[in-house]
Design a protein around this motif. Structure first.
Motif, mmCIF file in Angstrom:
data_model
loop_
_atom_site.group_PDB
_atom_site.id
_atom_site.type_symbol
_atom_site.label_atom_id
_atom_site.label_comp_id
_atom_site.label_asym_id
_atom_site.label_seq_id
_atom_site.Cartn_x
_atom_site.Cartn_y
_atom_site.Cartn_z
ATOM 1 N N UNK A 1 0.783 -1.246 0.024
ATOM 2 C CA UNK A 1 -0.062 -0.065 0.039
ATOM 3 C C UNK A 1 0.791 1.234 0.075
ATOM 4 N N UNK A 2 1.914 1.292 1.174
ATOM 5 C CA UNK A 2 2.711 2.388 0.906
ATOM 6 C C UNK A 2 3.498 2.706 -0.175
ATOM 7 N N UNK A 3 4.028 1.607 -0.937
ATOM 8 C CA UNK A 3 4.663 1.595 -2.106
ATOM 9 C C UNK A 3 3.875 2.233 -3.507
ATOM 10 N N UNK A 4 2.961 1.709 -3.357
ATOM 11 C CA UNK A 4 1.683 2.112 -4.388
ATOM 12 C C UNK A 4 1.430 3.664 -4.061
ATOM 13 N N UNK A 5 1.058 4.243 -2.783
ATOM 14 C CA UNK A 5 0.692 5.406 -2.790
ATOM 15 C C UNK A 5 1.822 6.515 -3.141
ATOM 16 N N UNK A 6 3.126 6.048 -2.683
ATOM 17 C CA UNK A 6 4.035 6.692 -3.174
ATOM 18 C C UNK A 6 4.371 6.963 -4.417
ATOM 19 N N UNK A 7 4.333 6.065 -5.142
ATOM 20 C CA UNK A 7 4.489 5.803 -6.606
ATOM 21 C C UNK A 7 3.451 6.611 -7.147
ATOM 22 N N UNK A 8 2.273 6.592 -6.873
ATOM 23 C CA UNK A 8 1.152 7.504 -7.537
ATOM 24 C C UNK A 8 1.342 9.033 -7.188
ATOM 25 N N UNK A 9 1.648 9.125 -5.869
ATOM 26 C CA UNK A 9 1.761 10.504 -5.429
ATOM 27 C C UNK A 9 2.981 11.394 -6.504
ATOM 28 N N UNK A 10 4.019 10.249 -6.837
ATOM 29 C CA UNK A 10 4.936 10.958 -7.698
ATOM 30 C C UNK A 10 5.045 10.747 -9.048
#
Ligand SMILES: Cc1cc2nc3c(=O)[nH]c(=O)nc-3n(C[C@H](O)[C@H](O)[C@H](O)COP(=O)(O)OP(=O)(O)OC[C@H]3O[C@@H](n4cnc5c(N)ncnc54)[C@H](O)[C@@H]3O)c2cc1C
Lengths: 520, 144
Positions: free
Chosen positions: A326-335
């Motif tokens: 979840x953290x990886x996806x959120x981070x990638x999406x936000x960038x």
């Protein structure tokens, strides 16, 4: 000057003022103290500049009792010794560690900590450390705070982290340029020959793996080969006593210790903000130095509860698979970055909806502080036990020297120490309402198999004023051989709960001062 | 809206503890609103913590330590929380919260603690969680 043992003519006997065996933290520290002094000093090192397998294999051995590290992995046999892969965390031992404590059998150093402080201070720059201050209050600024433990229960100190300094690399140039120090690589000490009537070491047999052999006749000699090897070399030199050199009392090899460690055992459940971040922030720097805040069982409690020394570091609990995804996806999406392995992430999240939704809730739907679990990294003092020992095995290494066996076991006080520390931590954390603690082990259970050592071999040639109870005297000189000294943690009568190398270097400096005085 | 008096609560808790029923394992927090006045949730939350957590803890306690008894103190305490007959005093929650916190602090100071699955909880917390889980649920089902 640095030379290779293969350059020395076979059969030669080399006289010198001081011969130091082993170029690790202790050996290099002693040698450097003699740089530029009008004495002829030899520093012999078994290895070369880098790890070479045939040399490293000389360290192979076996162990019994609790599972211990493979003996050829926990130490390194080349210039710089084990500091070639140490972690660099440093802190002096506590005052209580030097005391003879009625409830800790075989405890007590011949001097107290205050005596060692001048050498501790000199050791700091050698290890590339900052000021000699370990009190945590000194290292925080005014908007930070320490945990409000009741006086006498726990206290906070810091570990200063060395670079981590590799002694072989850091001091090689100085040793190379030295006019009076000869560093001899690939030179293995295999035998110590002593003249019985004078109780003096006469000569050292040196061998190389390619068959060269010569000897060194020093006025004074220091073994600095690490705790296991120091004992092995004495036990293997049987000219005078069939049980080994300096072993009239039967103490050589005994009282072997390490710091028992239980990683991620016991935890503290809290909410973010209640435990100051400095306790679990691995990137806390002051004066460009990484610091680790450690919680110590105060000496008042050690006395009251009759347990040994204990320290804990806090690590945030490992994230579950789903939360990581979840953290990886959120981070990638936000960038706006491309996400690879979508399906794996989705399946991780779906398989872990409880934790992911809780994470989502605290991240996005509420201002409430999120729950935070901190796991304990427990490291504590092992009670010295004569049955924990280094003995010689039947198998021999390629130089013909008997290999070693290590017996490492833990006892009841060792068990009670961590149990008591967890119980007290739980009471203090509850009392101050910082959270709640889950104890790592239960009242009547034995220590779990997951207890391991910490690569801190200590004991084996312990220091004691009484020859019947120790191997070396307060100056680290063998009771029975008047020009042979031991350097390194092998002389520790007890090991406290802190990492040993700062104390090893402080003792090495102290020994260098003593030898200088004696040779002068 | 059901009203729970202190007396009925006390009686039913005692009755319930005499039977000592196992806590429902399929107990879900969504059952709760049927039984309590709306502001009760806020009250419990304020004083002790999220109802769901208390019930989860209570369930674990009764499963792992079925013989633990609930003292009169915690029963009385819960009664005060639920005594909706008393005229609402403005600082009631605050007062109870303080009492509760003080008692927990002194539990930890005096070593009145209980280990539940390795977690060290104050005896007061344990009793309250127990009282608020099985017993209270029973209570809520008693027609008044
Ligand atoms: C993974 C790991 C992490 C560590 N982390 C920390 C830490 O964070 N903090 C801390 O304080 N300590 C730590 N340590 C321990 C630290 O490395 C040792 O305390 C330190 O290296 C001991 O120094 P020494 O000089 O006594 O022995 P060593 O560094 O082991 O040096 C002994 C030297 O003697 C040589 N030698 C051996 N036998 C012979 C022979 N017969 N003839 C000639 N030469 C010989 C060897 O080649 C070696 O160079 C760690 C250890 C490991 C393995």
């Amino acid at each position: 000057m640095i030379i290779d043992a293969s350059e020395i003519k076979a059969g030669t006997s080399i006289p010198c003022d001081l011969c130091i065996i082993g170029a690790g933290a202790a050996g290099i520290t002693i040698a450097r103290e003699f740089d530029g002094i009008g004495l002829n000093v030899w520093l012999l090192e078994s290895g070369g500049y880098e790890l070479e397998q045939p040399t490293q294999d000389l360290y192979k051995g076996t162990s019994t009792g609790r599972r211990y590290f493979p003996l050829d992995k926990t130490r390194l046999r080349y210039l710089g010794g084990t500091t070639n892969h140490w972690a660099g965390l440093c802190r002096p031992m506590d005052a209580i560690d030097f005391e003879s404590r009625a409830w800790i059998p075989n405890s007590g150093w011949p001097f107290n900590r205050d005596h060692l402080v001048p050498w501790y201070m000199r050791a700091q720059p050698i290890l590339d450390l900052g000021e000699y201050i370990y009190n945590a209050e000194h290292w925080i600024d005014e908007n930070q705070r320490l945990l409000p433990f009741k006086t006498g229960t726990f206290r906070t100190e810091v570990y200063q982290a060395s670079t981590p300094l590799r002694f072989g690399t850091a001091y090689r140039e100085q040793l190379r340029k030295s006019r009076n120090i000869t560093v001899c690589l690939h030179a293995n000490l295999t035998h110590l020959q002593v003249d019985k009537p004078s109780a003096q070491l006469k000569s050292l047999r040196i061998q190389t793996l390619d068959g060269n052999q010569f000897s060194i006749s020093p006025q004074t000699c220091t073994l600095a080969c690490g705790s296991i090897e120091n004992a092995r070399l004495l036990l293997s030199s049987k000219d005078i006593h069939p049980d080994g050199l300096g072993n009239e009392s039967g103490n050589v090899g005994r009282y072997f210790m390490d710091h028992p460690v239980l990683s991620r055992n016991g935890s503290l459940m809290t909410t973010s903000g209640r435990i100051p971040e400095i306790y679990y922030d691995p990137y806390y720097f002051r004066q460009r130095r990484p610091l680790y805040f450690t919680v110590l069982l105060d000496e008042v409690s050690q006395r009251q509860q009759q347990v040994a020394n204990y320290s804990a570091l806090f690590f945030p609990a490992l994230l579950s698979k789903g939360v990581k995804s979840y953290r990886r996806i959120s981070r990638k999406l936000s960038r706006d970055q491309v996400i690879t392995g979508w399906w794996q992430h989705i399946s991780n999240i779906l398989g872990d909806l409880d934790s992911v939704s809780s994470k989502f809730y605290y991240d996005h739907l509420t201002n409430k502080p999120a729950p935070l679990q901190l796991d304990f990294y427990n490291q504590w003092e092992q009670v010295p036990d004569p049955d924990n020992r280094v003995t010689l095995d039947r198998a021999r290494d390629s130089l013909g020297i008997q290999r070693v066996n290590i017996r490492w076991q833990l006892g009841e006080i060792d068990r009670r120490t961590i149990l008591t520390a967890h119980r007290m931590m739980a009471l203090e954390v509850g009392r101050t309402d910082l959270g709640r603690v889950r104890l790592g082990i239960s009242e009547n259970d034995p220590l779990p198999d997951t207890v391991r050592g910490d690569n801190h071999q200590m004991g084996t040639t312990r220091m004691h004023e009484n020859p019947a109870l120790g191997v070396v005297d307060a100056n680290c000189c063998l009771h029975t051989v008047h020009n042979l000294y031991m350097a390194g943690a092998s002389v520790f009568p007890t090991g406290g709960s802190t990492n040993p190398t700062l104390t090893v270097v402080a003792l090495a400096l102290r020994l260098a001062d003593h030898i200088k005085e004696k040779l002068a | 809206m059901s009203l729970i008096t202190r007396r009925t609560f006390l009686m039913s808790v005692l009755a319930a503890s005499a039977v000592s029923p196992p806590v429902h394992s399929s107990f879900s927090p969504v059952d709760m609103p049927r039984y309590f006045p709306d502001d009760m949730f806020a009250l419990i939350k304020e004083i002790i913590g999220p109802v769901e957590s208390i019930i989860k803890i209570g369930q674990t306690i009764s499963e792992t330590r079925p013989k633990l008894a609930v003292s009169l103190w915690s029963v009385e305490f819960v009664c005060q929380v639920f005594d909706t007959h008393s005229p609402p005093e403005p600082d009631r929650v605050h007062r109870l919260k303080n009492r509760y916190r003080k008692r927990i602090t002194s539990d930890f100071e005096d070593g009145r603690t209980t280990l539940i699955n390795g977690w060290m909880l104050s005896t007061t917390e344990v009793e309250l969680c127990l009282a608020m889980t099985g017993k209270l649920r029973k209570l809520a089902q008693i027609p008044l």
